[in-house]
Design a protein around this motif. Structure first.
Motif, PDB file in Angstrom:
ATOM      1  N   THR A   1       0.965  -1.132  -0.102  1.00  0.00           N
ATOM      2  CA  THR A   1       0.067  -0.102  -0.090  1.00  0.00           C
ATOM      3  C   THR A   1       0.886   1.350   0.124  1.00  0.00           C
TER       4      THR A   1
ATOM      5  N   CYS B   1       0.587   4.692   1.776  1.00  0.00           N
ATOM      6  CA  CYS B   1       0.034   5.086   3.018  1.00  0.00           C
ATOM      7  C   CYS B   1       0.550   6.680   3.236  1.00  0.00           C
TER       8      CYS B   1
ATOM      9  N   TRP C   1      -4.399   7.391   5.927  1.00  0.00           N
ATOM     10  CA  TRP C   1      -4.936   6.682   4.741  1.00  0.00           C
ATOM     11  C   TRP C   1      -4.171   5.867   4.066  1.00  0.00           C
TER      12      TRP C   1
ATOM     13  N   THR D   1      -3.938   3.074   0.099  1.00  0.00           N
ATOM     14  CA  THR D   1      -4.546   2.531  -1.131  1.00  0.00           C
ATOM     15  C   THR D   1      -3.604   1.366  -1.755  1.00  0.00           C
ATOM     16  N   GLU D   2      -4.331   0.558  -2.262  1.00  0.00           N
ATOM     17  CA  GLU D   2      -3.188  -0.541  -2.661  1.00  0.00           C
ATOM     18  C   GLU D   2      -2.496  -0.048  -4.094  1.00  0.00           C
TER      19      GLU D   2
ATOM     20  N   SER E   1      -6.857  -3.362  -0.655  1.00  0.00           N
ATOM     21  CA  SER E   1      -7.534  -2.101  -0.024  1.00  0.00           C
ATOM     22  C   SER E   1      -7.813  -1.216  -1.024  1.00  0.00           C
ATOM     23  N   HIS E   2      -8.654  -1.056  -1.728  1.00  0.00           N
ATOM     24  CA  HIS E   2      -9.218  -0.022  -2.802  1.00  0.00           C
ATOM     25  C   HIS E   2      -8.952   1.332  -1.939  1.00  0.00           C
ATOM     26  N   ILE E   3      -9.373   1.482  -0.625  1.00  0.00           N
ATOM     27  CA  ILE E   3      -9.129   2.501   0.261  1.00  0.00           C
ATOM     28  C   ILE E   3      -9.231   2.400   1.500  1.00  0.00           C
TER      29      ILE E   3
ATOM     30  N   SER F   1      -9.278   4.260   5.569  1.00  0.00           N
ATOM     31  CA  SER F   1      -8.827   5.394   6.261  1.00  0.00           C
ATOM     32  C   SER F   1      -9.089   5.606   7.633  1.00  0.00           C
TER      33      SER F   1
END
Length: 147
Positions: free
Chosen positions: A26, A28, A41, A43-44, A64-66, A68
């Motif tokens: 990810t 981050c 936050w 995202t992959e 993980s698409h997103i 937070s």
């Protein structure tokens, strides 16, 4: 908000409830806001970033698409937390089977966080001392006071 941290993270989950381990790669960050709140936050990363994965055996990739976590101060010693995740656990498992596992993991996350913020085992105190030391190093020579 100001981005105070940005980086690439790799994690591997343990097998759970008969489901094999999963790994993620990810991007981050942490954004800090003037009112003391922050958003953590991630995202992959795409498959073409796989060269950033550490060497070793690969396991099924969860994505993980997103995700937070928003922390908003509500008092001198309190804060509200909002946790959001949109996750594809990977493999051939239907969502109805994996959703309870994700919910269980989020509950465990909050239990672990509660122990940390209640200073169980002195972990919060250690963190605050390390944070003060890092801040002092970034600001140059000065008198370092710890809680």
């Amino acid at each position: 908000g100001d981005c105070s941290r940005l980086g690439v993270g790799h994690c591997v989950t343990k097998a759970n409830f008969g489901i094999d381990a999963r790994e993620q790669l990810t991007l981050c960050g942490i954004n800090d806001f003037a009112d003391g709140s922050c958003i953590i936050w991630g995202t992959e990363m795409e498959e073409w970033h796989n060269h950033l994965l550490p060497p070793g055996k690969r396991v099924t990739r969860a994505k993980s698409h997103i995700f937070s976590t928003t922390l908003i101060p509500t008092g001198t010693d309190t804060f509200d937390v909002e946790y959001v995740i949109q996750l594809d656990i990977g493999g051939k498992l239907p969502n109805w089977m994996t959703t309870p596992i994700i919910i269980d993991n989020v509950k465990k996350l909050f239990r672990c966080s509660q122990d940390f913020f209640l200073n169980k085992d002195g972990e919060l105190e250690k963190f605050l001392i390390q944070k003060a030391e890092r801040t002092a190093q970034m600001q140059g020579p000065s008198l370092l006071m710890t809680p």
